[in-house]
Design a protein around this motif. Sequence first.
Motif, short mmCIF file in Angstrom:
data_model
loop_
_atom_site.label_atom_id
_atom_site.label_comp_id
_atom_site.label_asym_id
_atom_site.label_seq_id
_atom_site.Cartn_x
_atom_site.Cartn_y
_atom_site.Cartn_z
N MET A 1 0.84 -1.18 0.00
CA MET A 1 0.00 0.00 0.00
C MET A 1 0.88 1.24 0.00
N ILE A 2 0.43 2.28 -0.69
CA ILE A 2 1.19 3.53 -0.75
C ILE A 2 0.22 4.70 -0.69
N ASP A 3 0.69 5.79 -0.13
CA ASP A 3 -0.07 7.04 -0.15
C ASP A 3 0.92 8.19 -0.21
N LYS A 4 0.41 9.39 -0.23
CA LYS A 4 1.25 10.57 -0.37
C LYS A 4 2.28 10.69 0.77
N ASN A 5 1.94 10.19 1.94
CA ASN A 5 2.85 10.29 3.09
C ASN A 5 4.01 9.31 3.01
N THR A 6 3.86 8.20 2.29
CA THR A 6 4.92 7.20 2.21
C THR A 6 5.61 7.17 0.84
N ALA A 7 5.06 7.88 -0.13
CA ALA A 7 5.61 7.87 -1.50
C ALA A 7 6.89 8.71 -1.57
N GLU A 8 7.73 8.38 -2.57
CA GLU A 8 8.92 9.18 -2.85
C GLU A 8 8.49 10.56 -3.31
N HIS A 9 9.00 11.60 -2.65
CA HIS A 9 8.63 12.98 -2.93
C HIS A 9 9.72 13.68 -3.75
N TYR A 10 9.32 14.60 -4.62
CA TYR A 10 10.27 15.45 -5.33
C TYR A 10 9.62 16.82 -5.55
N THR A 11 10.43 17.81 -5.86
CA THR A 11 9.92 19.14 -6.19
C THR A 11 10.31 19.47 -7.62
N TRP A 12 9.53 20.33 -8.24
CA TRP A 12 9.82 20.77 -9.61
C TRP A 12 9.26 22.18 -9.79
N GLY A 13 9.75 22.85 -10.82
CA GLY A 13 9.25 24.18 -11.16
C GLY A 13 9.34 25.14 -9.98
N ASP A 14 8.34 25.97 -9.85
CA ASP A 14 8.30 27.00 -8.82
C ASP A 14 7.40 26.54 -7.67
N ASN A 15 7.98 25.81 -6.71
CA ASN A 15 7.26 25.32 -5.53
C ASN A 15 6.20 24.27 -5.82
N CYS A 16 6.39 23.48 -6.87
CA CYS A 16 5.48 22.38 -7.17
C CYS A 16 6.01 21.10 -6.53
N ASP A 17 5.09 20.23 -6.13
CA ASP A 17 5.45 18.98 -5.48
C ASP A 17 4.92 17.79 -6.26
N GLY A 18 5.65 16.68 -6.17
CA GLY A 18 5.21 15.43 -6.79
C GLY A 18 5.51 14.26 -5.87
N TRP A 19 4.65 13.24 -5.93
CA TRP A 19 4.82 12.02 -5.15
C TRP A 19 4.66 10.83 -6.08
N HIS A 20 5.70 9.99 -6.17
CA HIS A 20 5.65 8.79 -7.01
C HIS A 20 4.80 7.72 -6.33
N LEU A 21 3.58 7.53 -6.80
CA LEU A 21 2.71 6.49 -6.26
C LEU A 21 3.05 5.14 -6.88
N VAL A 22 3.40 5.14 -8.16
CA VAL A 22 3.90 3.95 -8.85
C VAL A 22 5.07 4.41 -9.70
#
Length: 114
Positions: free
Chosen positions: A1-22
């Motif tokens: 199981m995965i969610d935003k709290n356990t996913a790999e996080h990265y930042t991009w652009g101007d203060n944008c966030d991403g979380w790798h769910l798969v």
Amino acid sequence: MIDKNTAEHYTWGDNCDGWHLVKSPNLSVIQECVPVGAYELKHFHQHAEQFFFVLSGCATIEVDGQVHTLSAQQGLHVSAGKVHQLSNQGSEALHFIVTSIPPSHGDRVEVSLR
């Protein structure tokens, strides 16, 4: 199981966030957050096709010159080779899921600075 709290996080652009769910060799599913006024550069993917699905907020996605405005619970498919740009022109943070087959990282060709 995965969610935003356990996913790999990265930042991009101007203060944008991403979380790798798969994050696999054949499939990428990412949850992203784009603050008001932020945008990505116009680009295309040589091989990856993508599906953007808005969770909350409002996404503006330009595809080959045609502008699409998506609200919560709406999505848009972008075929490989199509020049596109996502932006948040709304009044609240944009939260969405982007699914890419094959994964789009390393397959991106930027076409402009804005």
